[in-house]
Each structure stands twice: as C-alpha cells, then as structure tokens.
Design a protein around this motif. Structure first.
Motif, PDB file in Angstrom:
ATOM      1  N   LEU A   1      71.455  60.207  20.255  1.00 34.06           N
ATOM      2  CA  LEU A   1      72.836  59.727  20.348  1.00 34.06           C
ATOM      3  C   LEU A   1      72.785  58.202  20.367  1.00 34.06           C
ATOM      4  N   LEU A   2      73.124  57.592  19.231  1.00 33.24           N
ATOM      5  CA  LEU A   2      73.009  56.145  19.047  1.00 33.24           C
ATOM      6  C   LEU A   2      74.344  55.478  19.338  1.00 33.24           C
ATOM      7  N   THR A   3      74.377  54.648  20.367  1.00 31.40           N
ATOM      8  CA  THR A   3      75.597  53.996  20.882  1.00 31.40           C
ATOM      9  C   THR A   3      76.745  54.997  20.997  1.00 31.40           C
ATOM     10  N   PRO A   4      76.547  56.062  21.772  1.00 29.01           N
ATOM     11  CA  PRO A   4      77.570  57.117  21.864  1.00 29.01           C
ATOM     12  C   PRO A   4      78.689  56.751  22.819  1.00 29.01           C
ATOM     13  N   SER A   5      79.820  57.404  22.624  1.00 23.87           N
ATOM     14  CA  SER A   5      80.896  57.364  23.618  1.00 23.87           C
ATOM     15  C   SER A   5      81.612  58.699  23.596  1.00 23.87           C
ATOM     16  N   PRO A   6      81.615  59.423  24.719  1.00 21.28           N
ATOM     17  CA  PRO A   6      82.337  60.697  24.759  1.00 21.28           C
ATOM     18  C   PRO A   6      83.830  60.515  24.950  1.00 21.28           C
ATOM     19  N   CYS A   7      84.237  59.303  25.381  1.00 25.38           N
ATOM     20  CA  CYS A   7      85.658  59.020  25.607  1.00 25.38           C
ATOM     21  C   CYS A   7      85.820  57.506  25.663  1.00 25.38           C
ATOM     22  N   TYR A   8      86.616  56.965  24.770  1.00 23.93           N
ATOM     23  CA  TYR A   8      86.797  55.506  24.718  1.00 23.93           C
ATOM     24  C   TYR A   8      87.821  55.009  25.725  1.00 23.93           C
ATOM     25  N   LEU A   9      88.595  55.925  26.281  1.00 25.33           N
ATOM     26  CA  LEU A   9      89.704  55.554  27.165  1.00 25.33           C
ATOM     27  C   LEU A   9      89.251  55.507  28.623  1.00 25.33           C
TER      28      LEU A   9
ATOM     29  N   TYR B   1      86.068  56.490  35.464  1.00 34.26           N
ATOM     30  CA  TYR B   1      85.331  56.418  34.192  1.00 34.26           C
ATOM     31  C   TYR B   1      85.809  55.206  33.403  1.00 34.26           C
ATOM     32  N   ARG B   2      84.848  54.394  32.965  1.00 38.51           N
ATOM     33  CA  ARG B   2      85.179  53.189  32.213  1.00 38.51           C
ATOM     34  C   ARG B   2      84.699  53.359  30.778  1.00 38.51           C
ATOM     35  N   GLY B   3      85.635  53.756  29.912  1.00 35.18           N
ATOM     36  CA  GLY B   3      85.283  53.940  28.509  1.00 35.18           C
ATOM     37  C   GLY B   3      85.319  52.661  27.703  1.00 35.18           C
ATOM     38  N   GLY B   4      85.924  51.617  28.276  1.00 34.13           N
ATOM     39  CA  GLY B   4      85.964  50.333  27.605  1.00 34.13           C
ATOM     40  C   GLY B   4      87.325  49.947  27.064  1.00 34.13           C
ATOM     41  N   PHE B   5      88.275  50.912  27.011  1.00 32.69           N
ATOM     42  CA  PHE B   5      89.590  50.638  26.442  1.00 32.69           C
ATOM     43  C   PHE B   5      90.673  51.213  27.348  1.00 32.69           C
ATOM     44  N   THR B   6      91.749  50.450  27.533  1.00 34.87           N
ATOM     45  CA  THR B   6      92.926  50.987  28.202  1.00 34.87           C
ATOM     46  C   THR B   6      93.766  51.751  27.173  1.00 34.87           C
ATOM     47  N   ALA B   7      94.731  52.514  27.664  1.00 37.09           N
ATOM     48  CA  ALA B   7      95.631  53.216  26.752  1.00 37.09           C
ATOM     49  C   ALA B   7      96.374  52.228  25.860  1.00 37.09           C
ATOM     50  N   ALA B   8      96.759  51.077  26.414  1.00 41.97           N
ATOM     51  CA  ALA B   8      97.438  50.047  25.625  1.00 41.97           C
ATOM     52  C   ALA B   8      96.519  49.493  24.543  1.00 41.97           C
TER      53      ALA B   8
END
Length: 267
Positions: free
Chosen positions: A117-125, A130-137
């Motif tokens: 899994l190369l630079t994976p993200s199961p959820c960006y939100l 949990y800090r996915g890196g992006f807010t809903a906005a």
C-alpha cells in the motif's frame, strides 16, 4: 474485449519470477510506474495496466455507476488477475489503488501473495480523532474547483500532490497526466476517491501487507500511514525519506527497494 485490451495491460520483466501488479492512482496511468519497472523486472514478472477511464484503457467500458464505488475497480483487479491467469500476485496500489487492493484481497485473498500500500489513505476526511488530512470544507472546495475548471484545478493541485517544489518537472508531469484524463471521468473518480471511507475494511486484511509512506506527504500524512499500519494485523510500515504523494516518481530507487525487500521476504 479481453482484459488486456480493456486495461491496456503490459507485462515485462522476468517471466519466471513472482508476479507484481502495479496499480496507479487518481488522474494517472501506468506511465507513472516507468522508473520502478526496470528494477522490479530483474527478478519479477511485472504487470502494469490502466484503470478503466485512464490512459489507453477502453474508454467505452467506463460506466459512471460502476465506477462511483471503489468496488467497481476492485472487481476489475480480480477480473484482470483471473483473465491473465496470474498466480498469487503481489499487488502494489498507489494512493486510491491501495484501498482498491484491500477490497480485492478481502474478497479473494487466495489470489494475493501480498499487498503493498503505497501512500495509502482509507479516508481523506477528518473524523473525530481520525486525521485524514482534509476537512469537509476542504473536500467540498476541491470537488467544486475540479468541476468548474478542471485544467485550472490540475495545474493548482499537481504541485501540492507531488511536493518537491525544487523539481517542477515532476509537478508538470502529474499536471499533464491529469489533463489527459476526460474531465467527466475525472469528476466521478475524484468523488469516488475523496469521499470513500474504507477504514472498516482494514481489519479484514489477511494477506501479508507492507505500508509505504513518505516522510512528508500533504495528501496522506504520516498519521494516516500509522493508522493503516495499526489496523492491519502483522503489517509492516516503511517510511521513505521522500517528499510528496508519488514516490515512484520522486524517489523511484527507494520505492523499488521497499517493494523488492517485501517480496523477497515472501519467498
């Protein structure tokens, strides 16, 4: 049309070696793997392909309903492995393709010797702790910008995704790749990518798994890599001394070495 034509499949390398299948991320195609293929090919049979809607895939096969979910892409991966009669494969999924690999391996683990899994993200939100890196906005703004001006979005987002501002040719290559994608297809795939939540699928992974993150990645920060590693029992986590979300371009030698070390341990 068979899977070779549907996905523009190219098979190279050592035909007697273990099979490595390389799957690209959003807005890209198999060309982004070109710098790691020669190293992998010395000891592996290397399979590269384009997701339907990308690169030189069969665009007539694209269906907005099928590909509104990552399940449609996971079905394609399983059909590709079956159609090519591949033995147990090591599936290397970049970015969103990491979760496509997780879904496919959970469905038919017998087809997989392992997952990278190369630079994976199961959820960006971001969600609670949990800090996915992006807010809903953030996500809303990203998708609205993509819808209203895809070429402008591509030019603006490519440097953010790629990182490495001292190497602008990398961002330009990614922007060019985005711009070769049909905007209507990109809009659907972007929603599928950025709005999916596959956190609950991680615990079901039962095949050997390597999680590869970059030391600095604006799209999948290290907290996400740690989360994926913690949720997949027995997984291994490697942090590359690299910047950006596409280490197969920015740090191809280190990326290839991480994959080869993992496949070597599987033998």
């Amino acid at each position: 049309m068979d899977v070779r034509g549907r996905h523009n499949v190219v098979i190279t390398g050592n035909q007697d070696g273990p099979v490595v299948v390389l799957a690209h991320g959003f807005g890209c195609d198999q060309n982004l793997w070109r710098l790691v293929v020669p190293a992998l090919g010395r000891d592996h049979r290397v399979v590269v392909f384009d997701h339907v809607g990308a690169g030189r895939s069969d665009l007539a096969a694209w269906d907005p309903q099928v590909y509104a979910s990552l399940d449609g892409y996971a079905d394609d991966v399983l059909n590709l492995c079956a159609g090519l009669d591949l033995p147990e494969v090591v599936f290397v999924g970049h970015s969103v393709s990491a979760m496509i690999g997780v879904l496919a391996a959970n469905r038919h683990p017998e087809r997989f010797a392992g997952l990278v899994l190369l630079t994976p993200s199961p959820c960006y939100l971001d969600d609670g702790d949990y800090r996915g890196g992006f807010t809903a906005a953030d996500i809303d703004e990203l998708l609205e910008s993509l819808d209203s001006n895809y070429l402008g979005w591509s030019a603006a987002m490519a440097p953010v995704i790629m990182g490495n501002p001292d190497r602008p040719e990398l961002s330009q290559e990614l922007a060019d790749s985005f711009c070769r994608t049909d905007p209507a297809i990109a809009a659907v795939f972007a929603r599928t990518t950025f709005l999916s939540d596959n956190r609950a699928d991680l615990a079901a992974v039962g095949v050997p798994t390597l999680v590869v993150e970059c030391a600095q990645d604006a799209i999948a920060p290290r907290a996400v890599g740690a989360f994926v590693h913690a949720r997949i029992a027995g997984s291994r986590l490697v942090t590359l001394d690299a910047t950006g979300h596409c280490p197969q371009l920015s740090a191809p030698e280190a990326t290839a070495e991480a994959i080869m070390s993992f496949t070597g341990d599987l033998r």
